[in-house]
Design a protein around this motif. Sequence first.
Motif, mmCIF file in Angstrom:
data_model
loop_
_atom_site.group_PDB
_atom_site.id
_atom_site.type_symbol
_atom_site.label_atom_id
_atom_site.label_comp_id
_atom_site.label_asym_id
_atom_site.label_seq_id
_atom_site.Cartn_x
_atom_site.Cartn_y
_atom_site.Cartn_z
ATOM 1 N N GLU A 44 46.712 47.736 30.888
ATOM 2 C CA GLU A 44 48.133 47.391 30.821
ATOM 3 C C GLU A 44 48.724 47.229 32.226
ATOM 4 O OE1 GLU A 44 50.448 50.107 28.505
ATOM 5 O OE2 GLU A 44 49.856 49.184 26.607
ATOM 6 N N LEU A 45 48.404 48.159 33.106
ATOM 7 C CA LEU A 45 48.945 48.105 34.456
ATOM 8 C C LEU A 45 48.356 46.939 35.241
ATOM 9 C CD1 LEU A 45 49.046 51.930 35.044
ATOM 10 C CD2 LEU A 45 50.998 50.403 35.368
ATOM 11 N N TYR A 46 47.087 46.619 34.989
ATOM 12 C CA TYR A 46 46.487 45.477 35.682
ATOM 13 C C TYR A 46 47.114 44.171 35.200
ATOM 14 C CZ TYR A 46 43.199 42.441 37.996
ATOM 15 O OH TYR A 46 42.664 41.473 38.824
ATOM 16 N N VAL A 47 47.468 44.092 33.924
ATOM 17 C CA VAL A 47 48.192 42.920 33.428
ATOM 18 C C VAL A 47 49.496 42.762 34.203
ATOM 19 C CG1 VAL A 47 49.476 41.997 31.447
ATOM 20 C CG2 VAL A 47 47.160 42.866 31.131
ATOM 21 N N LYS A 48 50.154 43.868 34.495
ATOM 22 C CA LYS A 48 51.378 43.811 35.302
ATOM 23 C C LYS A 48 51.075 43.315 36.715
ATOM 24 C CE LYS A 48 53.685 47.616 32.906
ATOM 25 N NZ LYS A 48 54.320 48.944 33.065
ATOM 26 N N ASP A 49 49.927 43.720 37.265
ATOM 27 C CA ASP A 49 49.536 43.195 38.579
ATOM 28 C C ASP A 49 49.566 41.677 38.599
ATOM 29 O OD1 ASP A 49 49.091 45.599 39.914
ATOM 30 O OD2 ASP A 49 46.950 45.667 39.442
ATOM 31 N N LYS A 50 49.100 41.083 37.519
ATOM 32 C CA LYS A 50 48.989 39.625 37.463
ATOM 33 C C LYS A 50 50.298 38.948 37.061
ATOM 34 C CE LYS A 50 45.560 38.282 38.451
ATOM 35 N NZ LYS A 50 45.004 38.158 39.817
ATOM 36 N N TRP A 86 44.222 52.648 36.088
ATOM 37 C CA TRP A 86 44.632 51.442 36.831
ATOM 38 C C TRP A 86 43.670 51.175 37.970
ATOM 39 C CZ3 TRP A 86 50.034 51.328 39.656
ATOM 40 C CH2 TRP A 86 50.370 50.005 39.990
ATOM 41 N N GLN A 87 43.335 52.233 38.715
ATOM 42 C CA GLN A 87 42.432 52.052 39.858
ATOM 43 C C GLN A 87 41.016 51.695 39.404
ATOM 44 O OE1 GLN A 87 44.381 51.838 42.389
ATOM 45 N NE2 GLN A 87 45.961 52.714 41.050
ATOM 46 N N ILE A 88 40.596 52.227 38.251
ATOM 47 C CA ILE A 88 39.277 51.885 37.708
ATOM 48 C C ILE A 88 39.232 50.401 37.346
ATOM 49 C CG2 ILE A 88 37.741 52.199 35.720
ATOM 50 C CD1 ILE A 88 38.621 55.167 35.712
ATOM 51 N N VAL A 89 40.259 49.912 36.669
ATOM 52 C CA VAL A 89 40.286 48.505 36.264
ATOM 53 C C VAL A 89 40.399 47.600 37.492
ATOM 54 C CG1 VAL A 89 41.553 46.742 34.982
ATOM 55 C CG2 VAL A 89 41.207 49.001 33.975
ATOM 56 N N ARG A 90 41.195 47.981 38.464
ATOM 57 C CA ARG A 90 41.281 47.200 39.699
ATOM 58 C C ARG A 90 39.915 47.117 40.378
ATOM 59 N NH1 ARG A 90 46.825 49.211 42.842
ATOM 60 N NH2 ARG A 90 48.207 47.603 41.988
ATOM 61 N N SER A 91 39.213 48.239 40.424
ATOM 62 C CA SER A 91 37.889 48.253 41.043
ATOM 63 C C SER A 91 36.928 47.350 40.272
ATOM 64 C CB SER A 91 37.355 49.690 41.091
ATOM 65 O OG SER A 91 36.092 49.742 41.711
ATOM 66 N N THR A 143 37.257 36.723 34.021
ATOM 67 C CA THR A 143 38.660 36.332 33.909
ATOM 68 C C THR A 143 39.475 37.503 33.362
ATOM 69 O OG1 THR A 143 38.479 35.543 31.629
ATOM 70 C CG2 THR A 143 37.941 33.961 33.392
ATOM 71 N N LEU A 144 40.777 37.370 33.451
ATOM 72 C CA LEU A 144 41.659 38.398 32.920
ATOM 73 C C LEU A 144 41.414 38.587 31.422
ATOM 74 C CD1 LEU A 144 44.067 40.344 33.208
ATOM 75 C CD2 LEU A 144 45.587 38.378 32.893
ATOM 76 N N GLN A 145 41.346 37.488 30.673
ATOM 77 C CA GLN A 145 41.149 37.588 29.230
ATOM 78 C C GLN A 145 39.803 38.223 28.888
ATOM 79 O OE1 GLN A 145 42.378 35.026 30.804
ATOM 80 N NE2 GLN A 145 44.188 34.228 29.744
ATOM 81 N N GLN A 146 38.762 37.883 29.649
ATOM 82 C CA GLN A 146 37.449 38.488 29.404
ATOM 83 C C GLN A 146 37.499 39.997 29.624
ATOM 84 O OE1 GLN A 146 35.188 36.087 32.169
ATOM 85 N NE2 GLN A 146 34.404 34.741 30.553
ATOM 86 N N MET A 147 38.149 40.417 30.685
ATOM 87 C CA MET A 147 38.252 41.845 30.973
ATOM 88 C C MET A 147 38.961 42.589 29.854
ATOM 89 S SD MET A 147 40.624 44.327 31.975
ATOM 90 C CE MET A 147 41.926 43.553 32.927
ATOM 91 N N LEU A 148 40.029 41.999 29.312
ATOM 92 C CA LEU A 148 40.820 42.680 28.299
ATOM 93 C C LEU A 148 40.003 43.005 27.050
ATOM 94 C CD1 LEU A 148 44.216 40.745 28.512
ATOM 95 C CD2 LEU A 148 43.639 42.972 29.495
ATOM 96 N N SER A 149 38.996 42.207 26.761
ATOM 97 C CA SER A 149 38.204 42.408 25.551
ATOM 98 C C SER A 149 37.008 43.342 25.760
ATOM 99 C CB SER A 149 37.701 41.062 25.023
ATOM 100 O OG SER A 149 36.787 40.473 25.939
ATOM 101 N N TYR A 198 33.726 52.532 40.652
ATOM 102 C CA TYR A 198 34.944 53.205 41.114
ATOM 103 C C TYR A 198 34.602 54.458 41.914
ATOM 104 C CZ TYR A 198 39.136 56.098 40.930
ATOM 105 O OH TYR A 198 40.201 56.905 41.262
ATOM 106 N N LYS A 199 35.109 54.506 43.129
ATOM 107 C CA LYS A 199 34.948 55.664 44.008
ATOM 108 C C LYS A 199 36.242 55.885 44.775
ATOM 109 C CE LYS A 199 29.953 55.064 44.657
ATOM 110 N NZ LYS A 199 28.854 54.790 45.634
ATOM 111 N N PRO A 200 37.034 56.863 44.351
ATOM 112 C CA PRO A 200 38.308 57.089 45.067
ATOM 113 C C PRO A 200 38.066 57.488 46.501
ATOM 114 C CG PRO A 200 37.805 58.904 43.569
ATOM 115 C CD PRO A 200 36.806 57.831 43.285
#
Length: 321
Positions: free
Chosen positions: A204-210, A286-291, A299-305, A317-319
Amino acid sequence: MKQPFYILFFVFAFFVGCKQESKEEKQIAKVNVTLDVARFDREIADAKPADIPVLKEKYPYLFPAQYPDSLWVEKLRDTLQISLLKEVNIAFGDFKKEEQDLRLFYQHVKYYFPEEVEPKVITVISDVNYASPVILTNKLLLLGLDNYLGADHKFYQGLQNYIAEGLSKKYLITDVANAFAKKVVPYPARDRTFLAQLVYYGKELYVKDKLIPFVTDAEKIKYSEEDLDWAFANEEPIWRNFIENQYLYSTDKDLNKRFLDPAPFSKFQLELDIESPGRLGRFLGWQIVRSFMNNNEVTLQQMLSLPAEEIFKKSNYKPQR
């Protein structure tokens, strides 16, 4: 002195990323958007009893059939309703900034989701229904403007601070983007793990990024800048706490209350709790999805599924410490 290779690499990657984003934004700026905004709040504020049938015909979806006209006439005379409408008019007499943000938002929506059609935008008052300030359907976008009068407004006295702080007009476009994100991000009904919840909110937060790159990260997640700084500064120990306590694959619903649901702070059951912002699980998701998106060509749509487990494993992901 020669620069280390990894520094040169990251500088190169940064400029390539900026160039790609700049190219996308130029294309998005060309997207045609037809935005129809109706200020129902202004119309009802100026209405007389004889205007009710006209408004019912114009906005039938705002007047449930089971309620008689006498009820709406009574509302026109209600002192609280009059006061709400007056305060909304003071805050949103000029709706140009909000309309500009909505137009820009829908340019991004149509770029990433070409099948979407802009809904009719209608501004209303909702008796401060802060739990649902925005209602989005396929054809309508209802904006409850009385939920955006500012944290210190008299109508919000008695609300907990963490709730009142989200009732600012700067969060209007964030709430619109959040309502849209809930439409396009599949809820993990079958996967009940804490990880699935983290990734769901991360999507959800990554969708907001875009879709709203023109607002700050703090506004996207509804944090103060200080809270966001705290989250980034403590990202590594937060993640370590989750790993050490084996939270990721737990199905304990109490973890949602502690780290995902709106709250004044997150609940690690440590002394630092009171210093932390709420919803830190969403921040980590959010940070995991960004990574994941930075490390995979999808693509965005591919990631969402994609399922949470795949996104997590391929995110690397490595903080930062």
